[in-house]
Design a protein around this motif. Sequence first.
Motif, PDB file in Angstrom:
ATOM      1  N   GLN A   1       0.844  -1.206   0.000  1.00 35.97           N
ATOM      2  CA  GLN A   1       0.000   0.000   0.000  1.00 35.97           C
ATOM      3  C   GLN A   1       0.879   1.256   0.000  1.00 35.97           C
ATOM      4  O   GLN A   1       0.431   2.302  -0.426  1.00 35.97           O
ATOM      5  CB  GLN A   1      -0.921   0.011   1.241  1.00 35.97           C
ATOM      6  CG  GLN A   1      -1.899  -1.163   1.303  1.00 35.97           C
ATOM      7  CD  GLN A   1      -3.038  -1.075   0.299  1.00 35.97           C
ATOM      8  OE1 GLN A   1      -3.520   0.008   0.008  1.00 35.97           O
ATOM      9  NE2 GLN A   1      -3.443  -2.204  -0.240  1.00 35.97           N
TER      10      GLN A   1
ATOM     11  N   GLY B   1       1.970   7.839  -7.598  1.00 29.62           N
ATOM     12  CA  GLY B   1       0.558   7.772  -7.976  1.00 29.62           C
ATOM     13  C   GLY B   1      -0.087   6.405  -7.894  1.00 29.62           C
ATOM     14  O   GLY B   1      -1.278   6.274  -8.153  1.00 29.62           O
ATOM     15  N   CYS B   2       0.670   5.388  -7.554  1.00 30.82           N
ATOM     16  CA  CYS B   2       0.099   4.047  -7.425  1.00 30.82           C
ATOM     17  C   CYS B   2      -0.729   3.964  -6.137  1.00 30.82           C
ATOM     18  O   CYS B   2      -0.346   4.480  -5.102  1.00 30.82           O
ATOM     19  CB  CYS B   2       1.191   2.977  -7.331  1.00 30.82           C
ATOM     20  SG  CYS B   2       2.313   2.906  -8.739  1.00 30.82           S
ATOM     21  N   ALA B   3      -1.890   3.287  -6.229  1.00 32.98           N
ATOM     22  CA  ALA B   3      -2.693   3.007  -5.032  1.00 32.98           C
ATOM     23  C   ALA B   3      -2.200   1.694  -4.437  1.00 32.98           C
ATOM     24  O   ALA B   3      -2.013   1.586  -3.236  1.00 32.98           O
ATOM     25  CB  ALA B   3      -4.166   2.933  -5.394  1.00 32.98           C
ATOM     26  N   THR B   4      -1.998   0.678  -5.309  1.00 35.45           N
ATOM     27  CA  THR B   4      -1.398  -0.603  -4.891  1.00 35.45           C
ATOM     28  C   THR B   4      -0.303  -0.943  -5.886  1.00 35.45           C
ATOM     29  O   THR B   4      -0.357  -0.542  -7.051  1.00 35.45           O
ATOM     30  CB  THR B   4      -2.450  -1.748  -4.864  1.00 35.45           C
ATOM     31  OG1 THR B   4      -3.030  -1.875  -6.160  1.00 35.45           O
ATOM     32  CG2 THR B   4      -3.529  -1.480  -3.818  1.00 35.45           C
TER      33      THR B   4
ATOM     34  N   CYS C   1       3.061  -0.568 -10.509  1.00 32.82           N
ATOM     35  CA  CYS C   1       1.695  -0.229 -10.087  1.00 32.82           C
ATOM     36  C   CYS C   1       0.714  -1.320 -10.505  1.00 32.82           C
ATOM     37  O   CYS C   1       0.789  -1.842 -11.613  1.00 32.82           O
ATOM     38  CB  CYS C   1       1.246   1.088 -10.708  1.00 32.82           C
ATOM     39  SG  CYS C   1       2.210   2.524 -10.204  1.00 32.82           S
TER      40      CYS C   1
ATOM     41  N   SER D   1      -2.714  -0.687  -9.304  1.00 32.91           N
ATOM     42  CA  SER D   1      -3.876   0.200  -9.409  1.00 32.91           C
ATOM     43  C   SER D   1      -3.396   1.622  -9.117  1.00 32.91           C
ATOM     44  O   SER D   1      -2.336   1.818  -8.528  1.00 32.91           O
ATOM     45  CB  SER D   1      -4.984  -0.223  -8.455  1.00 32.91           C
ATOM     46  OG  SER D   1      -4.560  -0.061  -7.115  1.00 32.91           O
ATOM     47  N   CYS D   2      -4.185   2.608  -9.563  1.00 32.47           N
ATOM     48  CA  CYS D   2      -3.779   4.014  -9.445  1.00 32.47           C
ATOM     49  C   CYS D   2      -4.667   4.774  -8.475  1.00 32.47           C
ATOM     50  O   CYS D   2      -5.805   4.394  -8.224  1.00 32.47           O
ATOM     51  CB  CYS D   2      -3.860   4.695 -10.811  1.00 32.47           C
ATOM     52  SG  CYS D   2      -2.777   3.961 -12.050  1.00 32.47           S
ATOM     53  N   LYS D   3      -4.124   5.899  -8.006  1.00 36.23           N
ATOM     54  CA  LYS D   3      -4.916   6.831  -7.206  1.00 36.23           C
ATOM     55  C   LYS D   3      -5.972   7.457  -8.121  1.00 36.23           C
ATOM     56  O   LYS D   3      -5.806   7.459  -9.343  1.00 36.23           O
ATOM     57  CB  LYS D   3      -4.004   7.903  -6.595  1.00 36.23           C
ATOM     58  CG  LYS D   3      -3.082   7.336  -5.520  1.00 36.23           C
ATOM     59  CD  LYS D   3      -2.150   8.386  -4.976  1.00 36.23           C
ATOM     60  CE  LYS D   3      -1.246   7.751  -3.913  1.00 36.23           C
ATOM     61  NZ  LYS D   3      -0.154   8.640  -3.513  1.00 36.23           N
ATOM     62  N   PRO D   4      -7.063   8.028  -7.548  1.00 33.75           N
ATOM     63  CA  PRO D   4      -8.136   8.589  -8.382  1.00 33.75           C
ATOM     64  C   PRO D   4      -7.623   9.602  -9.412  1.00 33.75           C
ATOM     65  O   PRO D   4      -6.666  10.314  -9.162  1.00 33.75           O
ATOM     66  CB  PRO D   4      -9.054   9.274  -7.364  1.00 33.75           C
ATOM     67  CG  PRO D   4      -8.786   8.563  -6.071  1.00 33.75           C
ATOM     68  CD  PRO D   4      -7.340   8.145  -6.125  1.00 33.75           C
TER      69      PRO D   4
ATOM     70  N   CYS E   1       1.388   4.904 -13.202  1.00 27.09           N
ATOM     71  CA  CYS E   1       0.209   5.769 -13.111  1.00 27.09           C
ATOM     72  C   CYS E   1       0.607   7.180 -13.526  1.00 27.09           C
ATOM     73  O   CYS E   1       1.567   7.741 -13.017  1.00 27.09           O
ATOM     74  CB  CYS E   1      -0.327   5.768 -11.677  1.00 27.09           C
ATOM     75  SG  CYS E   1      -0.930   4.140 -11.177  1.00 27.09           S
TER      76      CYS E   1
ATOM     77  N   SER F   1      -0.794  11.272 -15.047  1.00 28.66           N
ATOM     78  CA  SER F   1      -1.910  12.231 -15.070  1.00 28.66           C
ATOM     79  C   SER F   1      -2.560  12.300 -16.454  1.00 28.66           C
ATOM     80  O   SER F   1      -3.723  12.651 -16.579  1.00 28.66           O
ATOM     81  CB  SER F   1      -1.441  13.613 -14.626  1.00 28.66           C
ATOM     82  OG  SER F   1      -0.402  14.049 -15.461  1.00 28.66           O
TER      83      SER F   1
END
Length: 180
Positions: free
Chosen positions: A7, A12-15, A22, A24-27, A44, A46
């Motif tokens: 975590q 910018g990675c969420a997981t 990465c 998954s990415c942050k929103p 991840c 922008s």
Amino acid sequence: VHPNVSQGCQGGCATCSDYNGCLSCKPRLFFVLERIGMKQIGVCLSSCPSGYYGTRYPDINKCAKCKADCDTCFTRNFCTKCKSGFYLYSGKCLEKCPDGLEANNHTMECTSIVHCEASEWSPWSPCTKKGKTCGFKRGNEVRVREIAQHPSARGNPCPATSESRKCIVQRKRCQKEGKG
């Protein structure tokens, strides 16, 4: 959470995982797979890199590849800039432009052929000879017109912008300077 999934990720990675980058990415960020040699890792960003377009889904935002002849695209089937050697026309990349259009090698787009347009002729000038309007019988008169629209590369060329013709006047004497 799987033992290899973390975590506390970077960029910018969420997981993420040590091996795959990465997962998954942050929103609002886009997930894209980058190839490094034989390996692919998730990153991840922008916005999507050149050659990719972004699609937003409720669970993930992904970058997908444009068609092979396309440099940047809005969707897979709508190109906004073509790769070298191709001309852009209505979102497609073409090797040559359709009939009635011409290739613009500066913008690399297919554009409408523009023909030259000239204004109406001016009235004929007074009949003159060597800059004078008296002291002769035969002279020349001139008329001109402006170019209203210059042509594109394959457009019809512009016509002459001036004409002259011979003219005859009633012979009249030139008045001497200073006398009425």
